[in-house]
Motif scaffolding. Structure first.
Motif, short mmCIF file in Angstrom:
data_model
loop_
_atom_site.label_atom_id
_atom_site.label_comp_id
_atom_site.label_asym_id
_atom_site.label_seq_id
_atom_site.Cartn_x
_atom_site.Cartn_y
_atom_site.Cartn_z
N HIS A 231 0.98 -0.65 -0.26
CA HIS A 231 -0.09 0.18 -0.54
C HIS A 231 1.17 1.54 -0.31
CE1 HIS A 231 -2.95 3.23 2.21
NE2 HIS A 231 -3.14 2.30 1.01
N SER A 232 1.69 0.78 0.25
CA SER A 232 3.12 2.63 1.16
C SER A 232 3.43 2.92 -0.23
CB SER A 232 3.83 1.87 2.31
OG SER A 232 4.59 2.32 2.10
N ILE A 233 4.26 1.84 -1.06
CA ILE A 233 4.58 2.25 -2.78
C ILE A 233 3.68 2.21 -3.32
CG2 ILE A 233 5.59 0.33 -4.88
CD1 ILE A 233 6.98 -1.85 -3.41
N LEU A 234 1.94 1.95 -3.30
CA LEU A 234 1.40 2.67 -4.53
C LEU A 234 0.91 3.70 -3.91
CD1 LEU A 234 -2.16 0.04 -3.91
CD2 LEU A 234 -0.97 0.58 -5.93
N LEU A 235 1.61 4.36 -2.47
CA LEU A 235 1.06 6.09 -2.50
C LEU A 235 2.28 6.56 -3.19
CD1 LEU A 235 -0.17 5.58 1.49
CD2 LEU A 235 -1.35 6.55 -0.85
N ASP A 236 3.50 5.76 -3.18
CA ASP A 236 4.72 6.42 -3.15
C ASP A 236 5.36 6.34 -4.70
OD1 ASP A 236 5.49 6.89 -0.50
OD2 ASP A 236 6.87 5.62 0.04
N VAL A 237 4.34 6.00 -5.49
CA VAL A 237 4.29 5.90 -6.89
C VAL A 237 3.41 6.53 -7.46
CG1 VAL A 237 3.35 5.08 -8.54
CG2 VAL A 237 4.71 3.29 -7.40
N LYS A 238 2.47 7.33 -6.68
CA LYS A 238 1.99 8.22 -7.35
C LYS A 238 2.51 9.79 -6.69
CE LYS A 238 -3.09 6.13 -6.29
NZ LYS A 238 -4.18 5.92 -5.69
N LYS A 239 3.51 10.09 -5.38
CA LYS A 239 3.92 10.91 -5.01
C LYS A 239 5.07 10.83 -6.07
CE LYS A 239 6.71 12.84 -1.08
NZ LYS A 239 7.32 12.11 -0.09
N PHE A 240 5.57 9.50 -6.41
CA PHE A 240 7.31 9.82 -7.65
C PHE A 240 6.24 10.25 -9.11
CE2 PHE A 240 9.19 6.71 -10.61
CZ PHE A 240 10.50 7.97 -10.33
N GLN A 241 4.59 10.04 -9.23
CA GLN A 241 4.44 10.82 -11.06
C GLN A 241 4.61 12.33 -10.42
OE1 GLN A 241 3.70 10.30 -14.06
NE2 GLN A 241 1.95 11.65 -13.64
N GLY A 242 3.75 12.84 -9.05
CA GLY A 242 3.50 14.56 -9.35
C GLY A 242 5.19 14.79 -9.02
N LEU A 243 5.91 14.51 -8.08
CA LEU A 243 7.56 14.80 -8.84
C LEU A 243 7.82 14.92 -10.47
CD1 LEU A 243 9.47 13.15 -5.20
CD2 LEU A 243 8.58 15.06 -5.76
N GLN A 244 7.91 13.77 -11.16
CA GLN A 244 8.08 13.71 -12.05
C GLN A 244 7.43 15.07 -12.86
OE1 GLN A 244 10.23 12.78 -13.86
NE2 GLN A 244 10.72 11.06 -12.00
N ASN A 245 6.61 15.14 -12.71
CA ASN A 245 5.26 15.98 -13.40
C ASN A 245 6.23 17.07 -13.29
OD1 ASN A 245 3.71 14.44 -14.92
ND2 ASN A 245 1.90 14.59 -13.31
N GLU A 246 6.06 17.39 -12.18
CA GLU A 246 6.96 18.63 -11.22
C GLU A 246 8.27 19.14 -12.32
OE1 GLU A 246 7.70 21.32 -6.77
OE2 GLU A 246 6.50 19.34 -7.05
N LEU A 247 8.43 17.85 -11.59
CA LEU A 247 10.56 18.21 -12.51
C LEU A 247 10.33 18.73 -13.87
CD1 LEU A 247 13.06 18.25 -11.66
CD2 LEU A 247 12.68 15.71 -12.34
N GLY A 248 9.45 17.78 -15.18
CA GLY A 248 9.32 17.84 -15.94
C GLY A 248 9.01 19.11 -16.65
N ILE A 249 8.08 20.29 -15.87
CA ILE A 249 7.24 21.83 -15.81
C ILE A 249 8.94 22.71 -16.10
CG2 ILE A 249 5.91 22.89 -15.07
CD1 ILE A 249 3.86 21.22 -14.65
N LEU A 250 9.83 21.69 -14.63
CA LEU A 250 10.11 23.09 -14.69
C LEU A 250 12.18 22.79 -15.55
CD1 LEU A 250 11.64 22.41 -10.76
CD2 LEU A 250 10.40 24.93 -11.69
N LYS A 251 11.31 21.58 -16.09
CA LYS A 251 13.08 21.79 -17.15
C LYS A 251 12.57 21.96 -18.53
CE LYS A 251 15.31 17.40 -15.78
NZ LYS A 251 15.62 15.77 -15.48
N ILE A 252 11.19 22.19 -19.01
CA ILE A 252 10.83 22.70 -19.91
C ILE A 252 10.80 24.40 -20.19
CG2 ILE A 252 8.81 23.86 -20.86
CD1 ILE A 252 7.47 21.04 -20.74
N THR A 253 10.80 24.62 -18.24
CA THR A 253 10.60 25.98 -17.91
C THR A 253 12.37 26.74 -18.21
OG1 THR A 253 9.31 25.83 -16.60
CG2 THR A 253 10.29 27.45 -16.10
N GLN A 254 13.22 25.79 -17.73
CA GLN A 254 14.44 26.05 -17.85
C GLN A 254 15.19 25.98 -19.30
OE1 GLN A 254 17.21 22.88 -16.88
NE2 GLN A 254 18.79 23.89 -15.18
#
Length: 467
Positions: A231-254
Motif C-alpha cells: 500500500h505504501s508503494i502505491l502511495l509512493d508511486v503516485k507521489k513519484f508521478q507528482g515529482l516527475q510532473n513537477e520536474l518536467g515542468i521545471l525542465k521545460i521552463t529551464q
C-alpha cells in the motif's frame, strides 16, 4: 461435531441427547454459550464466531474451539473473513494440541467451493502444526467414504489421524425414528460407532504434544507488513508521478529561460572611435587647456633661438602671464574663443588615432541578469527535486526488499502459502494505477516494481508447488 463431543463427555444417549448448540430439531440442554444464526435454515452456515467449549474426562480438560465453517454459502468474501477469525483464535489460544478438519465424507468431487476452502486452509496453517492435523470425515464410515484425501495434497495426513463417523442422529427429529425399530436400531448402532470413533480421537489427542501458536502470530505480522508495504508503494508511486510532473515542468521552463539567456547575452557592444593624442616633437605649438585644441601649430623649432626663447618665456609663469595679458589686449580672444590666459605652449603635435571601446546596453544587460537569476533558482529547485526523486526511489527499493524478506519468512512458516491469492488484488490495483501515470519515467519505474513483486510471487509459488 461439537454436539457429538458434548454427548461423549456428558454421557448422552439417543434417548437422552446432550445438546450444547441448538439445531433444527433439538433444543440446547447444557446451558453452554454458542454463536449460531437461524438454526432453522439448513441452507446457510450457522457459526459466526469462534466459541470455546471445555470438557473434562477424568483428570484431563479438553478445550475445543468451535470455528465458523468454510465453503460458506455466502461466498468467498465470507470465507476470507471466517479464516481470519480462525487464525486469530488459534493465535490467541497460545498452544494447540491439534487442528481438526471436519469434512463431509460423502462429497466426492472437488467443487470450486471445496478447492477454495482447501486453498485457504493450506495457506493458513503453519508447517509446525501439520503433524498435529486431524481429519474427521462425517456422514460416512471407512467403507462408504467418498471424499478423496488426494484433495488435501501436498499435505500428507497419517492414517492414524484420519477418522470416520456417521453423525446423523441429530439431523432428524426423534419422532421420525423412535417408533421405527429398524431405523432406531440403525441409528443406535451408528451412534455407538460414532462414540467409539470419538473415544479413539480423544485417545490420539492425548498422545499429541502441544504446539505453540506463535507461528500464527508471525504469519499475521508478515502478511500485514507485506500489505502495508504494498500500500505504501502505491502511495509512493503516485507521489513519484507528482515529482516527475513537477520536474518536467521545471525542465521545460529551464529550456525556455536558457533560450532567453542566449537571446539577451549580447548586451555588450564594441565600436571604433577617433581621438587626438599629442605627441612630443621638435616644433612648438600653442594648446588651449579648455577645449584641448591646437590653436597655433609648429610656430617655431624648439632647437632655434626663437624657439628656445619662446619656450623659456613660456615656462616662466610671470613672463607668460604678461605675454598673455598683452595678447588679450591687442588681439582679443583666441580663435578657439577662449582667453589667451587659458593657453600654453609645448613641443607637441596632434596625432589622430582610433581605438575600440566597449559599451554596455543596460536594458539588455538587465534582462540578461534577470533570466540568469531565474535560471539559478530553477537549477536549485531541479536539484532539490532530483534529490527528492532519488530519496523516493531509494525508499521504494527498501520497501521491495522488505516485501521480499517478509514473503520469504511467510514461506518458511507456511510452505503452502498462496501468494497469488493473497497479493493479486493489490497487484491488480498497482497495474491499474500504473496505466494512469502520464510521466514515462514514473510509469516505467512503476511497471518495473510491479514486475519485481510478480517475480517474487511466481518464484515462491513455484517453489511451493515443487515442494
Amino acid at each position: 461435531m461439537i454436539n457429538y463431543l458434548t454427548n461423549y463427555f456428558h454421557n448422552g444417549t439417543p434417548r437422552n441427547f446432550k445438546i450444547a448448540i441448538p439445531t433444527k430439531y433439538h433444543e440446547a440442554t447444557e446451558g453452554l454459550e454458542h454463536h449460531e444464526d437461524n438454526v432453522q435454515d439448513a441452507s446457510k452456515s450457522q457459526t459466526r464466531a469462534c466459541t470455546i467449549y471445555d470438557f473434562r474426562k477424568q483428570d484431563t480438560i479438553f478445550n475445543y474451539i468451535d470455528t465458523p465453517g468454510l465453503s460458506d454459502t455466502e461466498g468467498v468474501a465470507q470465507d476470507d473473513f471466517n479464516i481470519q477469525q480462525i487464525m486469530g483464535a488459534a493465535e490467541q489460544s497460545g498452544v494447540l494440541t491439534a487442528i481438526i478438519l471436519v469434512i463431509n465424507g460423502t462429497q466426492a468431487r472437488a467443487t470450486v467451493n471445496l478447492r477454495n476452502t482447501l486453498c485457504l486452509l493450506r495457506s493458513s496453517i503453519p508447517d509446525v502444526l501439520l503433524q498435529n492435523l486431524v481429519v474427521v470425515l462425517t456422514n460416512c464410515s471407512a467403507t462408504s467414504v467418498n471424499f478423496d484425501l488426494a484433495h488435501l495434497k501436498p499435505w500428507t495426513i497419517p492414517e492414524a489421524n484420519i477418522f470416520h463417523m456417521n453423525n446423523s442422529a441429530l439431523s432428524r427429529p426423534v419422532s421420525q425414528w423412535i417408533n421405527n425399530e429398524r431405523m432406531k436400531k440403525d441409528l443406535e448402532r451408528e451412534w455407538e460407532y460414532s462414540m467409539e470413533t470419538i473415544d479413539e480421537l480423544i485417545q490420539s489427542l492425548k498422545l499429541f504434544g502441544g504446539k505453540a501458536t506463535e507461528a500464527f502470530k508471525q504469519m499475521r505480522i508478515n502478511r500485514d507488513r507485506i500489505k502495508s508495504q504494498l500500500h505504501s508503494i502505491l502511495l509512493d508511486v503516485k507521489k513519484f508521478q507528482g515529482l516527475q510532473n513537477e520536474l518536467g515542468i521545471l525542465k521545460i521552463t529551464q529550456q525556455n529561460i536558457s533560450t532567453d539567456i542566449q537571446k539577451y547575452s549580447d548586451f555588450k557592444r564594441t565600436k571604433r572611435v577617433e581621438f587626438t593624442e599629442f605627441e612630443k616633437c621638435n616644433e612648438c605649438s600653442t594648446i588651449c587647456s579648455v577645449c584641448s585644441k591646437l590653436c597655433r601649430e609648429n610656430w617655431t623649432n624648439v632647437n632655434s633661438f626663437h624657439g628656445v626663447l619662446g619656450m623659456t618665456l613660456a615656462s616662466n609663469m610671470s613672463l607668460r602671464g604678461i605675454m598673455n595679458f598683452f595678447k588679450t589686449i591687442f588681439t582679443g580672444l583666441c580663435k578657439c574663443k577662449h582667453s589667451h590666459f587659458r593657453h600654453y605652449d609645448d613641443n607637441v603635435r596632434p596625432v589622430k588615432k582610433t581605438k575600440t571601446v566597449e559599451e554596455i546596453l543596460e536594458d539588455v544587460k538587465n534582462a540578461y541578469d534577470h533570466h540568469m537569476n531565474k535560471c539559478e533558482k530553477i537549477e536549485s529547485e531541479i536539484g532539490d527535486l532530483d534529490a527528492d526523486v532519488a530519496a523516493l526511489k531509494h525508499a521504494l527499493d527498501e520497501k521491495e526488499v522488505e516485501i521480499r524478506k517478509h514473503c520469504n519468512q511467510l514461506k518458511e512458516l507456511c510452505s503452502q502459502f498462496n501468494f497469488v491469492d493473497e497479493l493479486q488484488g493489490v497487484i491488480a490495483v498497482m497495474d491499474r494505477d500504473a496505466r494512469t501515470l502520464t510521466s514515462t519515467e514514473a510509469r516505467a519505474d512503476a511497471e518495473k516494481r510491479i514486475g519485481n513483486i510478480k517475480h517474487v510471487v511466481d518464484t515462491l509459488s513455484s517453489s511451493g508447488m515443487s515442494g
